[in-house]
Design an enzyme around this catalytic site. Structure first.
Site, PDB file in Angstrom:
ATOM      1  CB  ILE A 240       6.974 126.778  31.137  1.00 33.91           C
ATOM      2  CG1 ILE A 240       5.494 126.788  30.755  1.00 33.91           C
ATOM      3  CG2 ILE A 240       7.452 128.182  31.520  1.00 33.91           C
ATOM      4  CD1 ILE A 240       5.122 127.707  29.617  1.00 33.91           C
ATOM      5  CE  LYS A 241      16.037 128.624  28.515  1.00 30.69           C
ATOM      6  NZ  LYS A 241      16.877 129.084  27.386  1.00 30.69           N
ATOM      7  CD  GLN A 242      10.552 132.548  33.814  1.00 35.37           C
ATOM      8  OE1 GLN A 242      11.541 133.241  33.538  1.00 35.37           O
ATOM      9  NE2 GLN A 242       9.325 132.823  33.376  1.00 35.37           N
TER      10      GLN A 242
END
Length: 353
Positions: A240-242
């Site tokens: 996940i990129k956040q």
């Protein structure tokens, strides 16, 4: 102490002790599935991922300066589509050439380079076997007038497979009017990517004008970004990129959705490491790795990048995906910034809070 931790503390300045000595009293580190050299065997191998996905994920972990650590340093360059090539590359025109983008990732010792179909496809035969490719399959573009904020598919999974990419990336604008369509598109795309053995990375971004008020920008609230992460891992995103959280209480301020008082009383605090740990918790307590974005470029890029890396690592995250802070500077300066970030993950004195 090592020279590396001294340098990190110097760059953190007045926040050095605040960030490096913080002890998390919210979600204990013992609950997390932490990054490490055995992450694929210990965590991912228990899942339903096909064998080829495990191989390609391990290949990703085994490349670059962070090889063998379980942490990731990825160079993403897809801003030419959304922000315009001029806005993105005018500060450093060599990056109009896709080969310069890939060279930056290689020379900086990144685990992978993430970019568009055109960028990676134009140099695939020269570089796909030299550094892991992650093909970003959808983008927003702001040449259409009037602007609308949507993610449109620019590539399909077979094109990524055919060029030798080990993984695919995609963005969903959670909270936007187009969110449900994007969820369906990316769910199908990620299923096909896994069938072909490719790793999946999801940019779990929030996008809705109602999320920005006079008081705060809740696009970077820990509770809302945490839920975006939770939706992302539900789609079986492997990573996940956040964005790094900057505030909290989005559900409360905007008076919509469902939350619980314990999210704010027990599971988070005002400390950036605790806010980021809540993002990690929503990634199935770390079963899917959390990589935070580096953010836009400005005059204090080196210190900001190191600060983000310290927060991510101490929260239990898996690394950084940093682009504009590197490619909008001369290549040697960009490499130095990426190396400084990698040094945080290589430094044993920067521990899990």
């Amino acid at each position: 102490m090592s020279a590396t931790i001294d340098k990190i503390a110097e760059l953190l300045g007045d926040e050095a002790s605040y960030l490096l000595e913080h002890r998390c009293q919210t979600i204990p580190k013992e609950m997390l599935h932490l990054p490490g050299p055995d992450f694929v065997d210990r965590v991912v191998a228990l899942s339903d991922r096909p064998t080829a996905v495990l191989r390609n994920l391990q290949l990703l972990f085994n490349h670059g300066r962070l090889a063998g650590t379980g942490y990731l340093s990825i160079l993403p360059v897809d801003q030419g589509i959304e922000h315009s090539a001029g806005a993105s590359f005018a500060p450093n025109p060599i990056y109009f050439d896709p080969e310069a983008i890939v060279r930056l990732a290689i020379e900086a010792g990144c685990n992978a380079v993430a970019s568009t179909l055109g960028v990676l496809g134009s140099v695939a035969r020269k570089y796909a076997h030299k550094i892991p490719f992650i093909l970003k399959i959808n983008h927003n573009e702001l040449l259409s007038y009037p602007n609308q904020y949507d993610q449109t598919l620019f590539a399909d999974i077979k094109q990524a497979f055919d060029m030798g990419a080990i993984g695919v990336g995609a963005t969903i604008y959670f909270g936007s009017p187009h969110c449900r369509r994007q969820i369906m598109e990316i769910s199908q795309a990620f299923r096909r990517a896994h069938e072909l053995g490719m790793v999946t990375i999801l940019w779990c971004y929030l996008r809705n004008e109602a999320f920005k008020t006079k008081e705060a920008d809740y696009h970077v609230a820990a509770d809302l970004t945490g839920q975006a992460n939770h939706l992302g891992v539900t789609l079986e995103a492997d990573i996940i990129k956040q964005k790094l959280p900057e505030t909290n209480g989005g559900y409360l301020a905007l008076k919509f959705g469902k939350t619980h008082p314990l999210v704010y009383e027990k599971l988070t605090s005002d400390h950036p490491i605790d806010l980021t740990r809540y993002q990690v918790a929503n990634c199935y307590l770390g079963r899917a790795g959390l990589i935070n974005s580096g953010g836009p470029s400005d005059d204090n890029d080196l210190a900001q990048a190191v600060r983000t890396a310290v927060i991510n690592k101490r929260a239990g995250g898996m690394g950084l995906i940093l682009g504009r802070k590197a490619f909008q500077r001369p290549m040697e300066e960009g490499i130095a910034i990426i190396h400084a970030v990698q040094d945080v993950y290589l430094c044993p004195e920067v521990t899990i809070a």
